[in-house]
Design a protein around this motif. Structure first.
Motif, short mmCIF file in Angstrom:
data_model
loop_
_atom_site.label_atom_id
_atom_site.label_comp_id
_atom_site.label_asym_id
_atom_site.label_seq_id
_atom_site.Cartn_x
_atom_site.Cartn_y
_atom_site.Cartn_z
N ARG A 8 138.78 2.46 17.20
CA ARG A 8 140.14 1.93 17.36
C ARG A 8 140.64 1.53 15.98
O ARG A 8 139.97 0.76 15.29
CB ARG A 8 140.13 0.70 18.27
N LEU B 242 142.04 5.85 17.49
CA LEU B 242 142.91 5.41 18.59
C LEU B 242 143.87 4.37 18.02
O LEU B 242 143.44 3.34 17.52
CB LEU B 242 142.05 4.81 19.71
N ASP C 96 146.73 3.26 19.79
CA ASP C 96 147.54 2.67 20.85
C ASP C 96 149.04 2.84 20.49
O ASP C 96 149.78 1.85 20.36
CB ASP C 96 147.18 1.17 21.00
N VAL D 37 152.21 1.01 22.00
CA VAL D 37 152.30 -0.45 21.83
C VAL D 37 152.60 -0.81 20.38
O VAL D 37 153.27 -1.80 20.10
CB VAL D 37 150.95 -1.09 22.28
N ASN D 38 152.13 0.01 19.45
CA ASN D 38 152.17 -0.36 18.03
C ASN D 38 153.20 0.41 17.21
O ASN D 38 152.93 0.76 16.05
CB ASN D 38 150.78 -0.16 17.42
N SER E 25 146.64 10.34 16.20
CA SER E 25 146.34 9.36 17.23
C SER E 25 145.72 10.08 18.42
O SER E 25 146.36 10.89 19.10
CB SER E 25 147.64 8.65 17.63
N GLU F 117 144.82 9.31 21.36
CA GLU F 117 145.29 9.16 22.75
C GLU F 117 146.25 10.28 23.12
O GLU F 117 146.52 10.53 24.29
CB GLU F 117 146.08 7.86 22.95
N SER G 222 147.10 3.82 36.08
CA SER G 222 147.72 3.73 34.77
C SER G 222 148.85 4.75 34.67
O SER G 222 148.82 5.79 35.33
CB SER G 222 146.60 4.04 33.77
N GLU H 138 143.47 -3.75 29.94
CA GLU H 138 144.06 -3.68 28.59
C GLU H 138 145.51 -3.22 28.62
O GLU H 138 146.20 -3.29 27.62
CB GLU H 138 143.21 -2.76 27.71
N LYS H 139 145.95 -2.74 29.77
CA LYS H 139 147.36 -2.36 29.90
C LYS H 139 148.09 -3.35 30.79
O LYS H 139 149.06 -3.02 31.45
CB LYS H 139 147.46 -0.95 30.48
N ASN I 118 137.47 -2.89 27.47
CA ASN I 118 136.65 -1.96 26.67
C ASN I 118 135.23 -1.78 27.24
O ASN I 118 134.24 -1.92 26.53
CB ASN I 118 136.59 -2.48 25.22
#
Ligand code: NAD
Length: 357
Positions: A69, A87, A89, A92-93, A109, A111, A251, A281-282, A307
């Motif tokens: 990550r 990763l 994310d 979100v970022n 990335s 994902e 998800s 985590e979501k 995780n």
């Protein structure tokens, strides 16, 4: 070109991947003691031609830096023009990714690896979800005050645990297979009708609530409106009265996880039952899930450990590092970066300004 692999609970380089990475004409570095937590020492990597460096040295000197990550605290230490893989994310970022792009960094990335056959060998989300689904069942079995299989003994008959999986994607299917192996009675539900056959092929019962949604690009579930989720919760509430273990994995790509279990639904569940919320985590699929806690409400334990693959670090690292090696084969040609945007895998994973708007 040089490539540096950083230490983390799940590591991006394992000794078995080194020879193939060397064939790409890359000079391989790794963070000192990268695998000590899984009992592999630096010498094992060095024997194969990789060299140990400190994290600072990797950030300062390597052309390509590979994370599990990405650590956004590292931004200021990363050189301009570096290539980053990990990763991120990305949904979100976005703001932080903008900062990285301003440093002229090339970012992949993971994902965003497309769910296509050619990319299966580098699909890190599938690897992590496979382990997470397995571990969720093992954790639920550990906390449950009964056993999973049917057992007929001279001291009386023990009935099988009833395990219900919400969301039958990669993690859900792995959880179904694991719970079946432990001898539980397993049922599952998903909004994607295509999962019915997959659930049944594993010997579990598909719970048909009559509520299905469309699929997005790459087979992801579509985000539905609040009215849909309300109807889902009403239908699920009845079903929850009779189960012992619930594993939620639902998800939606790029959005918060839908709330599928509310407080009043937990109240109808049997005391002693367990919820493992893999969507923690979501934001979580259960309204009562607390991040990184095992929270008890009305006799139901709600497990919000994030995780989960990190609790199985050897096999998670084995799968993750193989995925990375296969991804490198796509983005590196003759020792240089291959930025061929006609390749769907490269185009989808590469972060550009459009993806951070
Ligand atoms: P995910 O982690 O995004 O979601 C987990 C599951 O939750 C999904 O099955 C989804 O349908 C379900 N879900 C979402 N909202 C729900 C709701 N309200 N109620 C019940 N269930 C809900 O999914 P994933 O495991 O990453 O898989 C996504 C898709 O990608 C699937 O179609 C899968 O088959 C496909 N896939 C393809 C490849 C490939 O071909 N390379 C690899 C892996 C996965």
């Amino acid at each position: 070109m040089s490539i540096g692999f950083l230490k983390s609970d799940i590591i991006p380089l394992m000794p078995n991947t080194i020879n193939e990475i060397k064939k790409l004409n890359l000079e391989i570095f790794f963070e000192k003691k990268i695998a000590e937590h899984i009992y592999i020492d630096d010498e094992e990597f060095e024997k194969l031609g990789a060299k140990a460096l400190t994290k600072e040295e990797i950030l300062n000197s390597c052309d390509i830096i590979v994370y599990y990550r990405f650590n956004y605290n590292d931004i200021e230490y990363i050189r301009r023009n570096s290539i980053l893989i990990g990763l991120f994310d990305p949904f979100v970022n976005k703001e932080k990714l903008k900062l990285l792009l301003e440093k002229q960094l090339t970012i992949f990335s993971l994902e965003l690896i497309p769910r296509i056959s050619r990319a299966q060998s580098m699909d890190v989300l599938s690897s992590l979800a496979t382990i997470a689904g397995y571990k969720a069942v093992i954790i639920s079995a550990y906390y449950f005050n009964r056993i999973f299989p049917l057992l007929m003994t001279s001291a009386g008959n023990l009935l099988p645990a009833k395990v219900f999986i919400i969301g039958a994607g990669v993690a859900g299917l792995s959880a179904i297979a694991t719970a079946k192996r432990l001898g539980a009675y397993v049922s599952a539900y998903d909004v994607r009708i295509s999962t019915k056959e997959q659930v049944e092929s594993l010997g579990a019962k598909f719970v048909d609530l009559g509520l299905f949604s469309q699929e997005e690009k790459y087979g992801y579930a579509k985000k539905m409106d609040e009215e849909f989720y309300k109807r889902q919760r009403e239908a699920l509430k009845e079903y929850l009265k009779d189960v012992d273990i619930v594993i939620t994995t639902a998800s939606v790509i790029g959005a918060k996880a839908p709330i599928l279990i509310t407080k009043d639904m937990v109240e109808v569940m049997k005391k002693g039952s367990i919820i493992v919320d893999l969507a923690v985590e979501k934001g979580g699929n259960c309204e009562l899930t607390k991040y990184n806690e095992i929270y008890e409400y009305n006799g139901v334990r709600i497990i919000g450990i994030p995780n989960l693959p990190a609790l199985v670090p050897y096999h998670s690292s084995f799968m993750f590092s193989n995925n990375i090696k296969n991804f490198l084969k796509i983005i590196i040609k003759d020792g240089s970066l291959n930025l061929n945007l006609n390749d769907e895998i490269i185009r989808e994973t590469l972060i550009n300004n459009e993806k951070v708007i």
